[in-house]
Scaffold this motif. Structure first.
Motif, mmCIF file in Angstrom:
data_model
loop_
_atom_site.group_PDB
_atom_site.id
_atom_site.type_symbol
_atom_site.label_atom_id
_atom_site.label_comp_id
_atom_site.label_asym_id
_atom_site.label_seq_id
_atom_site.Cartn_x
_atom_site.Cartn_y
_atom_site.Cartn_z
ATOM 1 N N VAL A 71 5.910 8.269 -2.131
ATOM 2 C CA VAL A 71 7.126 8.777 -2.775
ATOM 3 C C VAL A 71 8.372 8.597 -1.915
ATOM 4 O O VAL A 71 9.489 8.738 -2.416
ATOM 5 C CB VAL A 71 6.970 10.254 -3.203
ATOM 6 C CG1 VAL A 71 5.881 10.386 -4.253
ATOM 7 C CG2 VAL A 71 6.717 11.162 -2.026
ATOM 8 N N SER A 72 8.205 8.260 -0.652
ATOM 9 C CA SER A 72 9.367 8.009 0.211
ATOM 10 C C SER A 72 9.943 6.615 -0.005
ATOM 11 O O SER A 72 11.145 6.409 0.117
ATOM 12 C CB SER A 72 8.977 8.149 1.685
ATOM 13 O OG SER A 72 8.517 9.444 1.941
ATOM 14 N N THR A 73 9.061 5.657 -0.330
ATOM 15 C CA THR A 73 9.490 4.264 -0.465
ATOM 16 C C THR A 73 9.352 3.720 -1.881
ATOM 17 O O THR A 73 9.924 2.687 -2.200
ATOM 18 C CB THR A 73 8.657 3.353 0.463
ATOM 19 O OG1 THR A 73 7.293 3.379 0.018
ATOM 20 C CG2 THR A 73 8.766 3.794 1.910
ATOM 21 N N GLY A 74 8.553 4.368 -2.715
ATOM 22 C CA GLY A 74 8.269 3.873 -4.053
ATOM 23 C C GLY A 74 7.202 2.787 -4.074
ATOM 24 O O GLY A 74 6.877 2.246 -5.127
ATOM 25 N N ARG A 75 6.620 2.493 -2.948
ATOM 26 C CA ARG A 75 5.642 1.415 -2.823
ATOM 27 C C ARG A 75 4.262 1.871 -3.304
ATOM 28 O O ARG A 75 3.806 2.959 -2.965
ATOM 29 C CB ARG A 75 5.564 1.001 -1.358
ATOM 30 C CG ARG A 75 4.669 -0.152 -1.084
ATOM 31 C CD ARG A 75 4.802 -0.541 0.391
ATOM 32 N NE ARG A 75 3.983 -1.676 0.681
ATOM 33 C CZ ARG A 75 3.105 -1.731 1.669
ATOM 34 N NH1 ARG A 75 2.963 -0.714 2.484
ATOM 35 N NH2 ARG A 75 2.388 -2.805 1.858
ATOM 36 N N MET A 76 3.592 1.013 -4.077
ATOM 37 C CA MET A 76 2.219 1.292 -4.496
ATOM 38 C C MET A 76 1.320 1.105 -3.282
ATOM 39 O O MET A 76 1.355 0.058 -2.635
ATOM 40 C CB MET A 76 1.787 0.342 -5.622
ATOM 41 C CG MET A 76 0.403 0.639 -6.176
ATOM 42 S SD MET A 76 -0.156 -0.580 -7.411
ATOM 43 C CE MET A 76 0.850 -0.144 -8.817
ATOM 44 N N VAL A 77 0.535 2.113 -2.951
ATOM 45 C CA VAL A 77 -0.341 2.042 -1.775
ATOM 46 C C VAL A 77 -1.816 1.954 -2.149
ATOM 47 O O VAL A 77 -2.646 1.675 -1.300
ATOM 48 C CB VAL A 77 -0.100 3.230 -0.820
ATOM 49 C CG1 VAL A 77 1.313 3.174 -0.240
ATOM 50 C CG2 VAL A 77 -0.343 4.553 -1.507
ATOM 51 N N LYS A 78 -2.131 2.198 -3.421
ATOM 52 C CA LYS A 78 -3.501 2.049 -3.903
ATOM 53 C C LYS A 78 -3.441 1.540 -5.333
ATOM 54 O O LYS A 78 -2.699 2.075 -6.161
ATOM 55 C CB LYS A 78 -4.230 3.395 -3.850
ATOM 56 C CG LYS A 78 -5.695 3.306 -4.240
ATOM 57 C CD LYS A 78 -6.415 4.622 -4.026
ATOM 58 C CE LYS A 78 -6.223 5.491 -5.242
ATOM 59 N NZ LYS A 78 -6.970 6.738 -5.227
ATOM 60 N N GLY A 79 -4.191 0.481 -5.605
ATOM 61 C CA GLY A 79 -4.190 -0.126 -6.931
ATOM 62 C C GLY A 79 -4.982 0.675 -7.943
ATOM 63 O O GLY A 79 -5.660 1.646 -7.603
ATOM 64 N N PRO A 80 -4.919 0.251 -9.207
ATOM 65 C CA PRO A 80 -5.563 1.001 -10.288
ATOM 66 C C PRO A 80 -7.081 0.910 -10.259
ATOM 67 O O PRO A 80 -7.651 -0.024 -9.717
ATOM 68 C CB PRO A 80 -5.009 0.319 -11.540
ATOM 69 C CG PRO A 80 -4.717 -1.072 -11.105
ATOM 70 C CD PRO A 80 -4.243 -0.957 -9.676
ATOM 71 N N HIS A 81 -7.686 1.898 -10.894
ATOM 72 C CA HIS A 81 -9.141 1.947 -11.080
ATOM 73 C C HIS A 81 -9.407 1.796 -12.564
ATOM 74 O O HIS A 81 -9.846 2.739 -13.214
ATOM 75 C CB HIS A 81 -9.706 3.249 -10.563
ATOM 76 C CG HIS A 81 -9.596 3.386 -9.083
ATOM 77 N ND1 HIS A 81 -10.410 4.186 -8.356
ATOM 78 C CD2 HIS A 81 -8.771 2.816 -8.181
ATOM 79 C CE1 HIS A 81 -10.093 4.106 -7.073
ATOM 80 N NE2 HIS A 81 -9.088 3.286 -6.956
ATOM 81 N N GLY A 82 -9.102 0.624 -13.105
ATOM 82 C CA GLY A 82 -9.335 0.346 -14.510
ATOM 83 C C GLY A 82 -8.110 -0.270 -15.160
ATOM 84 O O GLY A 82 -7.111 -0.548 -14.509
ATOM 85 N N TYR B 196 -10.410 1.414 -20.101
ATOM 86 C CA TYR B 196 -11.531 1.361 -19.167
ATOM 87 C C TYR B 196 -11.156 2.030 -17.848
ATOM 88 O O TYR B 196 -10.083 1.804 -17.306
ATOM 89 C CB TYR B 196 -11.916 -0.101 -18.902
ATOM 90 C CG TYR B 196 -12.902 -0.279 -17.773
ATOM 91 C CD1 TYR B 196 -14.225 0.097 -17.920
ATOM 92 C CD2 TYR B 196 -12.492 -0.810 -16.559
ATOM 93 C CE1 TYR B 196 -15.132 -0.052 -16.894
ATOM 94 C CE2 TYR B 196 -13.390 -0.970 -15.517
ATOM 95 C CZ TYR B 196 -14.712 -0.588 -15.688
ATOM 96 O OH TYR B 196 -15.592 -0.742 -14.667
ATOM 97 N N HIS B 197 -12.055 2.848 -17.325
ATOM 98 C CA HIS B 197 -11.876 3.491 -16.032
ATOM 99 C C HIS B 197 -13.082 3.149 -15.174
ATOM 100 O O HIS B 197 -14.190 3.587 -15.460
ATOM 101 C CB HIS B 197 -11.761 5.017 -16.180
ATOM 102 C CG HIS B 197 -10.547 5.426 -16.935
ATOM 103 N ND1 HIS B 197 -9.373 5.754 -16.320
ATOM 104 C CD2 HIS B 197 -10.309 5.526 -18.261
ATOM 105 C CE1 HIS B 197 -8.463 6.056 -17.234
ATOM 106 N NE2 HIS B 197 -9.012 5.921 -18.416
ATOM 107 N N GLY B 198 -12.864 2.354 -14.158
ATOM 108 C CA GLY B 198 -13.951 1.959 -13.289
ATOM 109 C C GLY B 198 -13.515 0.846 -12.347
ATOM 110 O O GLY B 198 -12.341 0.507 -12.270
ATOM 111 N N PRO B 199 -14.454 0.266 -11.632
ATOM 112 C CA PRO B 199 -14.131 -0.746 -10.630
ATOM 113 C C PRO B 199 -13.566 -2.029 -11.245
ATOM 114 O O PRO B 199 -14.075 -2.519 -12.248
ATOM 115 C CB PRO B 199 -15.463 -1.029 -9.943
ATOM 116 C CG PRO B 199 -16.485 -0.170 -10.578
ATOM 117 C CD PRO B 199 -15.865 0.577 -11.701
ATOM 118 N N THR B 200 -12.502 -2.514 -10.644
ATOM 119 C CA THR B 200 -11.882 -3.793 -11.020
ATOM 120 C C THR B 200 -11.293 -4.414 -9.751
ATOM 121 O O THR B 200 -10.072 -4.552 -9.639
ATOM 122 C CB THR B 200 -10.775 -3.589 -12.067
ATOM 123 O OG1 THR B 200 -9.834 -2.652 -11.542
ATOM 124 C CG2 THR B 200 -11.304 -3.083 -13.391
#
Length: 120
Positions: free
Chosen positions: A70-81, A85-89
């Protein structure tokens, strides 16, 4: 930039560990530190005002758990689905994470004014 109409939230609705909507912004309280970032996840445009804060103080998307600094707006972890679909990708998550680091959330300063938390 001055606060637009609706770019505020009552301070009593923003206790530590919460995120709320304030106009175009997801406004939160990370251990007493107020923040505001744009509301749309860079993955599939979920409303980040419905997100949560993780143990590292990152804003987590409610749909597929992408996480943002939230300090930089940078995504630090990608989506899980994706989509429903919710799961590994692994490959897909790495791709989204790569562009999410470039296409950051907008970050704004937040101030407490009386009984309100206002996005500047």
């Amino acid at each position: 930039m001055s606060a637009g109409e609706g770019d505020a939230v009552p301070a009593d609705e923003l206790p530590t560990g919460t995120v709320r909507r304030a106009g175009r912004w997801a406004v939160g309280n990370r251990d007493g530190e107020l923040f505001a970032v744009s509301r749309r996840c860079r993955h599939q445009l979920a409303d980040l005002a419905a997100g949560t804060l993780d143990e590292n103080g990152c804003l987590v998307c409610p749909w597929h758990q992408s996480a943002y600094d939230v300090s930089t707006g940078r995504m630090v972890k990608g989506p899980h689905g994706f989509l429903g679909y919710h799961g590994p990708t692994p490959g897909y998550a790495a791709l989204v994470l790569a562009y999410g680091r470039v296409l950051r959330l907008r970050v704004r300063r937040v101030l407490r004014r009386g009984d309100a938390v206002v996005v500047e």
